[in-house]
Design a protein around this motif. Sequence first.
Motif, PDB file in Angstrom:
ATOM      1  N   LEU A 132      37.297  72.993  57.044  1.00 34.11           N
ATOM      2  CA  LEU A 132      36.393  73.624  57.994  1.00 34.11           C
ATOM      3  C   LEU A 132      35.087  72.860  58.144  1.00 34.11           C
ATOM      4  O   LEU A 132      34.310  73.132  59.051  1.00 34.11           O
ATOM      5  CB  LEU A 132      36.078  75.063  57.549  1.00 34.11           C
ATOM      6  N   ALA A 133      34.829  71.929  57.228  1.00 29.55           N
ATOM      7  CA  ALA A 133      33.575  71.181  57.262  1.00 29.55           C
ATOM      8  C   ALA A 133      33.626  70.115  58.340  1.00 29.55           C
ATOM      9  O   ALA A 133      34.665  69.514  58.611  1.00 29.55           O
ATOM     10  CB  ALA A 133      33.306  70.541  55.904  1.00 29.55           C
ATOM     11  N   ASN A 134      32.478  69.857  58.945  1.00 28.43           N
ATOM     12  CA  ASN A 134      32.380  68.849  59.993  1.00 28.43           C
ATOM     13  C   ASN A 134      32.089  67.494  59.360  1.00 28.43           C
ATOM     14  O   ASN A 134      30.973  66.988  59.380  1.00 28.43           O
ATOM     15  CB  ASN A 134      31.274  69.234  60.978  1.00 28.43           C
ATOM     16  N   ILE A 135      33.119  66.914  58.744  1.00 31.58           N
ATOM     17  CA  ILE A 135      32.956  65.636  58.066  1.00 31.58           C
ATOM     18  C   ILE A 135      34.001  64.648  58.564  1.00 31.58           C
ATOM     19  O   ILE A 135      35.000  65.022  59.178  1.00 31.58           O
ATOM     20  CB  ILE A 135      33.074  65.783  56.527  1.00 31.58           C
ATOM     21  N   GLY A 136      33.769  63.393  58.293  1.00 29.64           N
ATOM     22  CA  GLY A 136      34.664  62.347  58.753  1.00 29.64           C
ATOM     23  C   GLY A 136      35.911  62.218  57.894  1.00 29.64           C
ATOM     24  O   GLY A 136      36.006  62.796  56.810  1.00 29.64           O
ATOM     25  N   PRO A 137      36.882  61.419  58.342  1.00 31.38           N
ATOM     26  CA  PRO A 137      38.152  61.276  57.601  1.00 31.38           C
ATOM     27  C   PRO A 137      37.990  60.622  56.240  1.00 31.38           C
ATOM     28  O   PRO A 137      38.692  60.962  55.291  1.00 31.38           O
ATOM     29  CB  PRO A 137      39.006  60.405  58.545  1.00 31.38           C
ATOM     30  N   VAL A 138      37.056  59.666  56.107  1.00 33.49           N
ATOM     31  CA  VAL A 138      36.857  58.993  54.824  1.00 33.49           C
ATOM     32  C   VAL A 138      36.302  59.972  53.787  1.00 33.49           C
ATOM     33  O   VAL A 138      36.787  60.047  52.648  1.00 33.49           O
ATOM     34  CB  VAL A 138      35.904  57.800  54.978  1.00 33.49           C
ATOM     35  N   ALA A 139      35.276  60.748  54.187  1.00 35.63           N
ATOM     36  CA  ALA A 139      34.704  61.746  53.286  1.00 35.63           C
ATOM     37  C   ALA A 139      35.727  62.819  52.940  1.00 35.63           C
ATOM     38  O   ALA A 139      35.755  63.325  51.814  1.00 35.63           O
ATOM     39  CB  ALA A 139      33.456  62.376  53.908  1.00 35.63           C
ATOM     40  N   MET A 140      36.586  63.159  53.901  1.00 32.07           N
ATOM     41  CA  MET A 140      37.615  64.159  53.646  1.00 32.07           C
ATOM     42  C   MET A 140      38.601  63.679  52.582  1.00 32.07           C
ATOM     43  O   MET A 140      39.006  64.443  51.687  1.00 32.07           O
ATOM     44  CB  MET A 140      38.370  64.480  54.940  1.00 32.07           C
ATOM     45  N   LYS A 141      38.977  62.402  52.621  1.00 33.75           N
ATOM     46  CA  LYS A 141      39.892  61.858  51.616  1.00 33.75           C
ATOM     47  C   LYS A 141      39.265  61.903  50.223  1.00 33.75           C
ATOM     48  O   LYS A 141      39.922  62.217  49.239  1.00 33.75           O
ATOM     49  CB  LYS A 141      40.268  60.428  51.981  1.00 33.75           C
ATOM     50  N   LYS A 142      37.962  61.606  50.144  1.00 32.90           N
ATOM     51  CA  LYS A 142      37.271  61.644  48.856  1.00 32.90           C
ATOM     52  C   LYS A 142      37.214  63.063  48.310  1.00 32.90           C
ATOM     53  O   LYS A 142      37.402  63.285  47.107  1.00 32.90           O
ATOM     54  CB  LYS A 142      35.858  61.078  49.007  1.00 32.90           C
ATOM     55  N   LEU A 143      36.954  64.029  49.186  1.00 30.92           N
ATOM     56  CA  LEU A 143      36.892  65.416  48.749  1.00 30.92           C
ATOM     57  C   LEU A 143      38.253  65.892  48.243  1.00 30.92           C
ATOM     58  O   LEU A 143      38.354  66.556  47.210  1.00 30.92           O
ATOM     59  CB  LEU A 143      36.408  66.310  49.893  1.00 30.92           C
ATOM     60  N   LYS A 144      39.307  65.543  48.970  1.00 27.95           N
ATOM     61  CA  LYS A 144      40.644  65.950  48.556  1.00 27.95           C
ATOM     62  C   LYS A 144      41.026  65.293  47.235  1.00 27.95           C
ATOM     63  O   LYS A 144      41.665  65.912  46.379  1.00 27.95           O
ATOM     64  CB  LYS A 144      41.656  65.594  49.649  1.00 27.95           C
ATOM     65  N   ARG A 145      40.629  64.035  47.067  1.00 26.97           N
ATOM     66  CA  ARG A 145      40.949  63.326  45.835  1.00 26.97           C
ATOM     67  C   ARG A 145      40.205  63.936  44.650  1.00 26.97           C
ATOM     68  O   ARG A 145      40.746  64.069  43.548  1.00 26.97           O
ATOM     69  CB  ARG A 145      40.585  61.850  45.976  1.00 26.97           C
ATOM     70  N   TRP A 189      14.485  72.180  54.068  1.00 32.95           N
ATOM     71  CA  TRP A 189      15.742  71.449  53.822  1.00 32.95           C
ATOM     72  C   TRP A 189      16.851  72.452  53.605  1.00 32.95           C
ATOM     73  O   TRP A 189      16.641  73.531  53.054  1.00 32.95           O
ATOM     74  CB  TRP A 189      15.584  70.565  52.586  1.00 32.95           C
ATOM     75  N   ASP A 190      18.062  72.104  54.051  1.00 31.68           N
ATOM     76  CA  ASP A 190      19.219  72.967  53.816  1.00 31.68           C
ATOM     77  C   ASP A 190      20.488  72.137  53.761  1.00 31.68           C
ATOM     78  O   ASP A 190      20.521  70.976  54.187  1.00 31.68           O
ATOM     79  CB  ASP A 190      19.327  74.071  54.882  1.00 31.68           C
ATOM     80  N   SER A 191      21.535  72.748  53.222  1.00 29.76           N
ATOM     81  CA  SER A 191      22.822  72.071  53.107  1.00 29.76           C
ATOM     82  C   SER A 191      23.924  73.107  52.938  1.00 29.76           C
ATOM     83  O   SER A 191      23.700  74.176  52.350  1.00 29.76           O
ATOM     84  CB  SER A 191      22.822  71.108  51.920  1.00 29.76           C
ATOM     85  N   ILE A 192      25.116  72.785  53.447  1.00 25.37           N
ATOM     86  CA  ILE A 192      26.292  73.637  53.282  1.00 25.37           C
ATOM     87  C   ILE A 192      27.285  72.904  52.389  1.00 25.37           C
ATOM     88  O   ILE A 192      27.669  71.770  52.678  1.00 25.37           O
ATOM     89  CB  ILE A 192      26.945  73.973  54.634  1.00 25.37           C
ATOM     90  N   PHE A 227      25.684  78.084  51.016  1.00 23.07           N
ATOM     91  CA  PHE A 227      24.571  77.618  51.836  1.00 23.07           C
ATOM     92  C   PHE A 227      23.328  77.563  50.951  1.00 23.07           C
ATOM     93  O   PHE A 227      22.921  78.570  50.372  1.00 23.07           O
ATOM     94  CB  PHE A 227      24.347  78.564  53.016  1.00 23.07           C
ATOM     95  N   VAL A 228      22.748  76.377  50.835  1.00 19.73           N
ATOM     96  CA  VAL A 228      21.588  76.165  49.972  1.00 19.73           C
ATOM     97  C   VAL A 228      20.420  75.709  50.839  1.00 19.73           C
ATOM     98  O   VAL A 228      20.589  74.863  51.722  1.00 19.73           O
ATOM     99  CB  VAL A 228      21.879  75.095  48.897  1.00 19.73           C
ATOM    100  N   TYR A 229      19.240  76.255  50.571  1.00 20.21           N
ATOM    101  CA  TYR A 229      18.073  75.817  51.335  1.00 20.21           C
ATOM    102  C   TYR A 229      16.803  75.958  50.501  1.00 20.21           C
ATOM    103  O   TYR A 229      16.721  76.758  49.573  1.00 20.21           O
ATOM    104  CB  TYR A 229      17.938  76.585  52.649  1.00 20.21           C
TER     105      TYR A 229
END
Length: 233
Positions: free
Chosen positions: A126-139, A114-117, A87-89
């Motif tokens: 566990l992150a609340n992200i969409g399927p496209v972003a999830m594929k990029k993260l996994k890749r 400002w903050d970000s996880i 957690f960054v802020y």
Amino acid sequence: MYSSVVRIQNAFGFFTTVAFAVAAFIAATDLLALRTPSVGVLKTTNVQVVRGRPHYYSSKKEEYAIIKFSLDADLSSLFTWNTKSLFVYVTAEWPSAGASSSADGAPNNQAVIWDSIITAPSADHLANIGPVAMKKLKRSAQGKSIDPSRGKLTLKNQRPKYQITHPTGHVAEQDDVVLRLHYNVQPWVGILTWNQEADFWKWKTLHNGLSKKFSLPSLKKKTAEKKAGGASG
């Protein structure tokens, strides 16, 4: 004497003892990881003070500050195999009324702008992200225990998520304001760790995590500039 219930209790007690010992060992391994977070750039790019309703649920008008900033930081060393998320802020801080600096003993005013996880690859689900972003993260994390790009922040002229307000309703003409970067590491096993106030073995303090001092502008000056611009037109 040695009934089934007693045997189950003994087995459960032994299991919890072993689980606690393993968890303690895992948490202790964090001390072996080198943590060297650093900030290359942390500065304001635009500072404004306006009067209005800072939030849609505000019941009255008040002064609030909008601070845009640039940030270039490398927090990737905070990610280990035991890191769940980071957690960054960024906060804006200035001395309380009647104090020229925090050294005078008066507590500072502090507001998050400002903050970000940032999740580790093993916690992306566990992150609340969409399927496209999830594929990029996994890749990006494929074949790697920790993605090297995790924790590397490059923000240019970033708009704040939150405006600065004060219980008095006045924030204009504040001096000695600084921006400060904070982080909080959430492990899978162990305790939460925050900004290091001092070097602790392989855990180093956040280098260059404080911006230069600046002042919040005056509302009167801004109003005068608008009037001058209208007169010249």
